[in-house]
Scaffold this active site. Structure first.
Site, PDB file in Angstrom:
ATOM      1  N   ASP A 440       0.864  -1.183   0.065  1.00 46.20           N
ATOM      2  CA  ASP A 440      -0.189  -0.078  -0.036  1.00 46.20           C
ATOM      3  C   ASP A 440       1.102   1.342  -0.188  1.00 46.20           C
ATOM      4  O   ASP A 440       1.992   1.206   0.375  1.00 46.20           O
ATOM      5  CB  ASP A 440      -0.845  -0.036   1.152  1.00 46.20           C
ATOM      6  CG  ASP A 440      -2.157  -0.999   1.221  1.00 46.20           C
ATOM      7  OD1 ASP A 440      -2.377  -1.201  -0.004  1.00 46.20           O
ATOM      8  OD2 ASP A 440      -2.399  -1.655   2.270  1.00 46.20           O
ATOM      9  N   ASP A 745      -4.663  -3.111   4.953  1.00 43.37           N
ATOM     10  CA  ASP A 745      -5.066  -2.813   6.371  1.00 43.37           C
ATOM     11  C   ASP A 745      -6.663  -2.466   6.359  1.00 43.37           C
ATOM     12  O   ASP A 745      -7.171  -2.547   7.482  1.00 43.37           O
ATOM     13  CB  ASP A 745      -4.443  -1.223   6.479  1.00 43.37           C
ATOM     14  CG  ASP A 745      -4.911  -0.102   5.252  1.00 43.37           C
ATOM     15  OD1 ASP A 745      -5.654  -0.413   4.558  1.00 43.37           O
ATOM     16  OD2 ASP A 745      -4.202   0.898   5.159  1.00 43.37           O
ATOM     17  N   ASP A 749      -9.363  -5.772   2.087  1.00 45.51           N
ATOM     18  CA  ASP A 749      -8.184  -6.391   1.868  1.00 45.51           C
ATOM     19  C   ASP A 749      -8.241  -7.849   2.227  1.00 45.51           C
ATOM     20  O   ASP A 749      -6.912  -8.572   1.656  1.00 45.51           O
ATOM     21  CB  ASP A 749      -6.905  -5.711   2.277  1.00 45.51           C
ATOM     22  CG  ASP A 749      -6.673  -4.156   1.800  1.00 45.51           C
ATOM     23  OD1 ASP A 749      -6.904  -4.005   0.236  1.00 45.51           O
ATOM     24  OD2 ASP A 749      -6.312  -3.256   2.369  1.00 45.51           O
TER      25      ASP A 749
END
Length: 1011
Positions: A440, A745, A749
């Site tokens: 990310d 997070d 996901d």
């Protein structure tokens, strides 16, 4: 009975009815007594109407006075409350006055929460939010487990027989030595093994406690606080957002679009809708799938179904990792070879004994047919059998699984210090094989500390502290769009105090900017508007919406906030700073798009605000709450700065040098993504416009399967991606043979984290759903910690290889030496006790020494280990064959010519052989530290445990030889003999150095044998 009814669970109306009932009942009783007195008075004289003092008793009914030191909630019928939630009984809940009535009984203010002074009392009355966890396995358990080993049981049987025959033949004083020595050696092996396993169990239990310590937001004394789930008490008002685990059983207070995943409790995969009217019940252990809410906690810990269920689950730290499975197979294969050799040794030695080809220490033939005492025969057979069994003990490398366990436990502990908490053991070793890391942006590559640095109102740039140029009505609309359309909060304890902001970093940044620059008053704003409906932010739409009604004029406004280019696409007008509204034409739309692109190219996150005034529309008597998404009016665009982490660029360079590709997958627009990727070193400046390096999620999604598979390796940045795009990327990479690690997070996901070979969730920003779907939790959300995890993964694999090389060298040498000696001379040079001591050096002490080597930067200069690469490499085969061959040649030479070479007797010769064999393993332990490098001493000063174990082994060996003659069957050696032993063993070092000059082929050694 009436007085025993608790009044704390009654509403005010019910209390008034109760008082009225008491009054009527008491009045009727008095009238009845008066009538009876009148009837009696007509028949009796007045003197008899007044009884004597002893003929009656006065009963004074005094209602219990409330204890001034006691809280009202101490008299709450908690069992009744727990049962109401457990059975989802709405009727009972309404009788209790609904959520408000229960909150009043628990002395909870639904707006400001509980008083912190009551915490201890609430815990003592209602219990704490902990469950009775199964205690970790005790030391005795592992001792008993060790006794279950078949070879240990056989050795103990041999020891018992040897002890019995020895005492019978030589008496108690001298006859116990051989059998007793085996007993002591076996018990020593058992105790050391049990201690290692027990320490590992304790460590796993401690890590489990840390893993279970979830953080949750509650409101106490008006302030939003982040506390441990274990500190939640009955009466708390908890704040839940998407991905949170519900910390206790309770009731829905308020919130929007709440969907709860109760699959962990009920097994039902369908999400449950929760609201204040039809289903206000929330259960511990469930997860928030969508929406947000506040809940009132009613029962905690063992009073919840989740607590009772968790207390019955035994934590299993015996998880078998893929490497352990492979090693168990290797152990089994080597064990079979060892059994075959031991059986041959047993047969050969028995034949030699019974044919009269063996001699005792005095040179006399041991077996003389019928003239030999039956006890002597049993004693000799037991000794032979014991020697064969001991060969099996040495041959079976049971230290391999122990070494894996030790290195994993050690690595887990060290990784915790390096900000990585391992949830699944297998991830430790799999991470060493990772070829791609999909990361990310926000919080991982950046600091996640956001500030608003730019603000555009339409086409006009508003300087900082220049908000007075904005018209009042526009400023009020901005207040509504920022202050009400948020999951964050602003708390001020007094009029002059500094505001405290809570929520996500993005929300906190915008709220602080609105309060400081736009003079927003959060409390006043809440009083002037009522929220009717909320559409929470999600990764797909990348925006959140809200419908409000103004108290003053009943006007209804829809507000949207989200990704700037997406909100702009919904707008047909825009506000100017003077309050005028202008229609967006094609030129102005292009200018606004350029403003967004310009801010994004400066690595700013762009968020836009828009609104629309709507008319109230009802369907079936209820307000129709689908928020309008068309023809909105743009209120403004802000740019938030989230700087790159200082160590991000270096961490990415480290991963690249290790042969691991980094791919950035972000929800931000393509310009922000490019800017951050360039700043972090994922993209080179010249690569920003390279075709195929940067794609958007929708573009990747719309590729054909063939296009995706062809292009996936070249993609470095994916912008405006959805969780589905991330999952698709992982699946493509795995199909191409990559070992994929993914950071995540959010709740959405979870599929990608589960699909990846290694799921890495974020400890700070990560939701509970993401953490539970992951293998490793990165506690500080930093990409540098991800590269550290990669290094530890390689270290685990490397340490196991070191130990395998060390142990197999001893196995091969011991088996060949004992087999050749037994077949040729009918005797083995190493006794059962001596072989058990070597076994202890190898299995436990050797595992401790080599499994606790710390990672070095050298590990990050090698390519990743492939999925199917053999565990024992050609380099390891080369090293272990060289050392084994040297030991076999030297020791067999001394076995057959030792007495002549050293001019000593048989006992001294055997002691020298034993001493050289042990010291060869000590010196070879140094060689095993480096599989390829010639400098085996580099970094040795940093591993004090290794040096300590080597020192302890040498001291114990000296004690065995010099002071434990009867125990170890050894003789004292003089200085010259000690020097010779050490010098011969020390030759392992130059041999190891020379051998490393020999090149090895790339094709695995075993492949030649198979073909």
């Amino acid at each position: 009975m009436l007085y025993n009814i608790s009044t704390t669970t009654l509403t005010k109306a019910q209390k008034r009815w109760r008082l009225a009932y008491f009054t009527i009942h008491f009045s009727n009783t008095l009238i009845s007594i008066a009538k009876n007195l009148v009837v009696v008075s007509n028949k009796l004289p007045i003197s008899q109407l007044i009884p004597s003092p002893n003929s009656y008793s006065i009963v004074e009914i005094i209602p219990p006075k409330p204890d001034p030191d006691s809280s009202g909630f101490s008299r709450v019928n908690h069992v009744h409350l727990v049962e109401t939630v457990k059975t989802k009984d709405l009727k009972k809940l309404h009788k209790l006055g609904g959520v408000e009535g229960v909150a009043e009984a628990l002395e909870t203010n639904l707006d400001s929460g509980i008083n912190c002074r009551d915490l201890n009392e609430r815990k003592s009355i209602f219990g704490s939010n902990t469950y009775e966890k199964q205690p970790p396995k005790g030391f005795l358990f592992f001792v008993i487990e060790a006794f279950k080993d078949t070879t240990i049981v056989i050795l103990l049987g041999c020891a018992a027989l040897s002890l019995g025959f020895g005492i019978k033949e030589h008496g108690v004083e001298e006859g116990w030595y051989e059998g007793g020595s085996i007993f002591i050696a076996v018990f020593l092996v058992i105790v050391v093994s049990a201690i290692s396993n027990y320490k590992q169990e304790i460590q796993f239990d401690n890590l489990s406690k840390i893993s279970d310590n979830i953080k949750i937001d509650v409101v106490r004394e008006g302030r939003r606080q982040n506390i441990s789930i274990f500190d939640i008490v009955v009466g708390d008002v908890a704040i839940l957002n998407i991905g949170d685990q519900i910390p206790a059983d309770g009731l829905f207070v308020d919130g929007y679009s709440l969907l709860v995943d109760e699959s962990s409790m009920t097994g039902e995969s369908e999400n449950i809708s929760v609201d204040a009217v039809t289903n206000p019940f929330l259960f511990s252990g469930s997860k928030v799938a969508d929406g947000h809410c506040r809940m009132l906690v009613l029962s905690v810990g063992m009073n919840t179904a989740w607590g009772r269920m968790m207390s019955s689950i035994t934590g299993d730290s015996n998880e078998q990792t893929p490497l352990q499975v492979r090693l168990n197979k290797l152990t089994s294969s080597i064990g079979k070879v060892g059994l075959a050799v031991a059986f041959l040794v047993l047969v050969v030695m028995l034949i030699r004994y019974f044919t009269g080809n063996t001699e005792d220490n005095d040179g006399k033939r041991e077996y003389n047919g019928r003239r030999t005492n039956i006890s002597e025969v049993f004693d000799s057979v037991t000794r032979i059998f014991s020697a064969a069994v001991t060969i099996v003990v040495v041959a079976i490398p049971e230290g391999l699984p122990l070494a894996v366990t030790l290195t994993l436990a050690y690595s887990m502990k060290r990784m915790m210090a390096d900000q990585a908490m391992v949830r699944k053991l297998s991830a430790c070793e799999t991470m060493g094989s990772a070829t791609v890391i999909c990361t990310d942006k926000t919080g991982t590559l950046t600091t996640n500390k956001m500030t608003v640095t730019k603000f555009w109102l339409g086409l006009e740039y508003i300087e900082k502290d220049s908000s007075d140029v904005i018209a009042t009505d526009v400023r009020e609309l901005l207040h509504e769009g920022i202050g009400l359309n948020t999951t964050g909060t602003v708390f001020k304890s007094g009029s002059d105090s500094v505001p405290e902001y809570s929520g996500s970093p993005t929300e906190k940044a915008m709220l602080s900017w609105a309060v400081a620059d736009l003079d927003m008053d959060m409390e006043k704003l809440k009083q002037t508007s009522t929220v009717l409906h909320v559409e929470t932010f999600n990764s797909k739409k990348k925006r959140s919406g809200i419908l409000i009604r103004r108290v003053a004029d009943n006007d209804m406004n829809v507000h949207w906030k989200g990704a700037a280019e997406m909100v702009l696409a919904m707008c047909s007008k825009y506000y100017q700073s003077n309050g005028c509204i202008k229609t967006i034409d094609s030129d102005e739309r292009t200018q606004l798009e350029n403003i967004i692109e310009g801010m994004a190219a400066s690595s700013l996150r762009c968020i836009a605000f828009a609104y629309k005034k709507v008319l109230e529309h009802k369907e079936d008597g209820a307000v129709y709450r689908t928020l309008s998404e068309e023809r909105l009016t743009l209120l403004g665009i802000v740019g938030l700065k989230d700087p790159c982490r200082p160590g991000a660029k270096k961490a990415i360079e480290t991963c690249r040098s290790a042969g691991v590709n980094i791919k950035m997958i972000t929800g931000d627009n393509v310009f922000t993504a490019k800017a951050i990727a360039t700043e972090c070193g994922i993209l080179e400046v010249s690569q920003q416009d390279c075709e195929g390096e940067v794609v958007e999620g929708v573009e990747f999604r719309n590729y054909t399967d063939e296009e995706r598979m062809r292009k996936v390796d070249s993609i470095k940045v994916m912008a405006r991606s959805s969780p589905f795009d991330k999952l698709l990327m992982v699946q493509c990479l795995k199909r191409k043979g990559h070992v994929v690690a993914v950071t995540g997070d959010g709740t959405n996901d979870a599929p990608a984290l589960k699909e990846a070979d290694i799921g890495l969730s974020m400890g700070i920003q990560g939701t509970e759903v993401a953490k539970q779907s992951s293998d490793i939790v990165i506690l500080d959300d930093d990409i540098a910690s991800v590269s550290t995890v990669l290094m530890w993964g390689r270290c685990v694999y490397n340490n196991i290889q070191k130990f395998i090389q060390f142990q197999l060298t001893v196995n091969v040498a011991a088996l060949v030496i004992n087999f050749i000696a037994a077949v040729s001379s009918g005797d083995v040079p190493l006794t059962a006790v001596q072989l058990l001591w070597v076994n202890l050096i190898m299995d436990t002490l050797g595992a401790l020494a080599l499994a606790t080597e710390r990672p070095t930067n050298e590990l990050m200069n090698k390519p990743p280990v492939g999925r199917v690469e053999p565990l024992i490499t050609n380099i390891m085969w080369r090293n272990l064959f060289a050392q084994s061959l040297y030991q076999i040649i030297i020791l067999l030479t001394f076995q057959f010519r030792g007495k002549t070479i050293f001019n000593v007797n048989e006992s001294v010769k055997n002691t020298i052989i034993f001493n050289i064999f042990v010291f060869c393993q000590v010196f070879n332990e140094f060689n095993s530290r480096k599989l390829e490098k010639k400098n085996i001493f580099r970094g040795i000063h940093t591993n004090r445990l290794f040096l300590g174990i080597i020192g302890m082994t040498i001291i114990l060996q000296v004690v065995m030889v010099e002071f434990l003659k009867n125990f170890a069957d050894t003789e004292k050696l003089n200085g010259m003999q000690w020097g010779i032993c050490i010098a011969i063993a020390a030759l392992s070092w130059p041999i190891g150095w020379i051998v490393k000059l020999i090149p090895v082929p790339d094709k695995p050694f075993l492949n030649y044998i198979r073909h």
